[in-house]
Motif scaffolding. Structure first.
Motif, PDB file in Angstrom:
ATOM      1  N   ILE A 167       0.850  -1.195   0.000  1.00  0.00           N
ATOM      2  CA  ILE A 167       0.000   0.000   0.000  1.00  0.00           C
ATOM      3  C   ILE A 167       0.888   1.248   0.000  1.00  0.00           C
ATOM      4  CG2 ILE A 167      -1.771   1.291   1.244  1.00  0.00           C
ATOM      5  CD1 ILE A 167      -2.667  -1.370   2.486  1.00  0.00           C
ATOM      6  N   LYS A 168       0.679   2.119  -0.971  1.00  0.00           N
ATOM      7  CA  LYS A 168       1.522   3.312  -1.120  1.00  0.00           C
ATOM      8  C   LYS A 168       0.924   4.548  -0.443  1.00  0.00           C
ATOM      9  CE  LYS A 168       4.333   0.857  -3.526  1.00  0.00           C
ATOM     10  NZ  LYS A 168       5.568   0.369  -2.862  1.00  0.00           N
ATOM     11  N   ASN A 169      -0.396   4.596  -0.336  1.00  0.00           N
ATOM     12  CA  ASN A 169      -1.043   5.753   0.277  1.00  0.00           C
ATOM     13  C   ASN A 169      -0.903   5.671   1.804  1.00  0.00           C
ATOM     14  OD1 ASN A 169      -3.446   7.121   1.631  1.00  0.00           O
ATOM     15  ND2 ASN A 169      -3.636   7.901  -0.463  1.00  0.00           N
ATOM     16  N   PRO A 170      -0.246   6.641   2.450  1.00  0.00           N
ATOM     17  CA  PRO A 170      -0.011   6.584   3.904  1.00  0.00           C
ATOM     18  C   PRO A 170      -1.286   6.462   4.725  1.00  0.00           C
ATOM     19  CG  PRO A 170       1.321   8.299   2.892  1.00  0.00           C
ATOM     20  CD  PRO A 170       0.364   7.826   1.836  1.00  0.00           C
ATOM     21  N   LYS A 171      -2.340   7.173   4.310  1.00  0.00           N
ATOM     22  CA  LYS A 171      -3.601   7.129   5.045  1.00  0.00           C
ATOM     23  C   LYS A 171      -4.235   5.744   4.962  1.00  0.00           C
ATOM     24  CE  LYS A 171      -7.940   9.659   5.604  1.00  0.00           C
ATOM     25  NZ  LYS A 171      -8.764  10.808   5.094  1.00  0.00           N
ATOM     26  N   GLU A 172      -4.223   5.148   3.772  1.00  0.00           N
ATOM     27  CA  GLU A 172      -4.774   3.811   3.587  1.00  0.00           C
ATOM     28  C   GLU A 172      -3.941   2.781   4.356  1.00  0.00           C
ATOM     29  OE1 GLU A 172      -5.198   2.813  -0.510  1.00  0.00           O
ATOM     30  OE2 GLU A 172      -6.460   4.548  -0.981  1.00  0.00           O
TER      31      GLU A 172
END
Length: 302
Positions: A167-172
């Motif tokens: 997962i690249k999106n920090p929030k996700e």
């Protein structure tokens, strides 16, 4: 005379001679202390990059210090000596001061067979284990380190660890970790995950190292650390950090005080800032997949 803090203070001019000794190890060709009454004025602090920010005074017959820049850097002469010698245990520290300052206190040698009459103090570290998600604050079982180690090194968390690292999106990523990873409270057994619900402290402290560029290098340094013996060491869920589990002695200082001392030691020794959230006794530690995790042999399953 028996060795004690009081006897050492009497023999070292309230402890000023200890400050002078330590400072001379860093600045051998300088005048390290200039005493005016009970005020030594400002001198260089080797634990603040050698800046002239260290104030030393004698207060109630004991030498004390503080740094005019570092608000948390303060204490008495024994705290200062502890920083230098990297010794937290009080008895060991007093013996070291006695040795290097040649104070000539007599030290009684323990009977070599005295351990036969001592009580069994076999140490077992117990922690609480929690099923995901992180909002679940009630533990499902009481576990020992070898049980945690078996879960980390097996394939139990392999799939979710691989998914998380993709997962690249920090929030996700943060949401995924909170919802999918089981976790433990290494520092003890709890009825509910908060500091006030501690049932039994494990004598363990977790140090988090995040966003490391030299993870393998630091891993070897921690395993070979000259002062702290590693009880467990494994890679964090992100793959970019380490979870370092060490044993602490709570007989003389609190959990928080010990954390601050260890954090200062790491800053001075490895030039790394430690995540301050680790000072919470009920700190949650997510369990990830690491087939190369380390467990001290004393905890390995018989």
């Amino acid at each position: 005379m028996e060795i004690s803090k009081e006897s050492i203070l009497k023999k070292t001019h309230y402890g000023l001679n200890i400050y002078a000794y330590v400072l001379r190890q860093y600045y051998p060709k300088s005048t390290v202390l200039s005493l005016k009454g009970r005020d030594c004025g400002i001198t260089r602090n080797p634990f603040n990059g050698g800046k002239s920010t260290l104030q030393i005074n004698v207060v109630e017959n004991k030498a004390m210090h503080y740094d005019i820049e570092l608000t948390d850097f303060k204490g008495d002469v024994f705290d200062f000596a502890s920083y230098h010698f990297k010794i937290i245990n009080e008895e060991e520290l007093l013996l070291k001061i006695n040795e290097v300052l040649h104070l000539n206190f007599e030290v009684k040698k323990e009977d070599e067979l005295s351990w036969l009459d001592a009580p069994d103090d076999t140490w077992y570290a117990y922690s609480s284990f929690y099923k995901a998600p992180i909002r679940n604050v009630f533990p499902t079982e009481k576990v020992r380190l070898h049980q945690i180690f078996e879960r980390i090194t097996s394939d139990k968390y392999k799939s979710i660890t691989e998914q998380f690292r993709a997962i690249k999106n920090p929030k996700e990523a943060r949401k995924f970790k909170a919802n999918h990873f089981d976790y433990v409270t290494f520092s003890g057994v709890f009825s509910k995950r908060n500091d006030d619900s501690l049932i039994e402290h494990s004598s363990l402290l977790t140090i988090d190292f995040d966003h490391l560029e030299n993870l393998e290098e630091l891993k070897q340094q921690l395993l070979n650390d000259e002062y702290f013996e590693t009880e467990m060491l494994f890679t964090s869920p992100s793959g970019e950090g380490l979870k370092w589990i060490i044993r602490i002695d709570l007989s003389k200082v609190s959990h928080n005080e010990y954390f601050i001392a260890v954090a200062n030691y790491i800053k001075h020794t490895y030039n790394i800032e430690v995540d301050q959230s680790g000072k919470d006794i009920s700190r949650a530690c997510f369990l990830s997949h690491d087939p190369l995790a380390y467990l001290h042999k004393r905890h390995q399953k018989l």
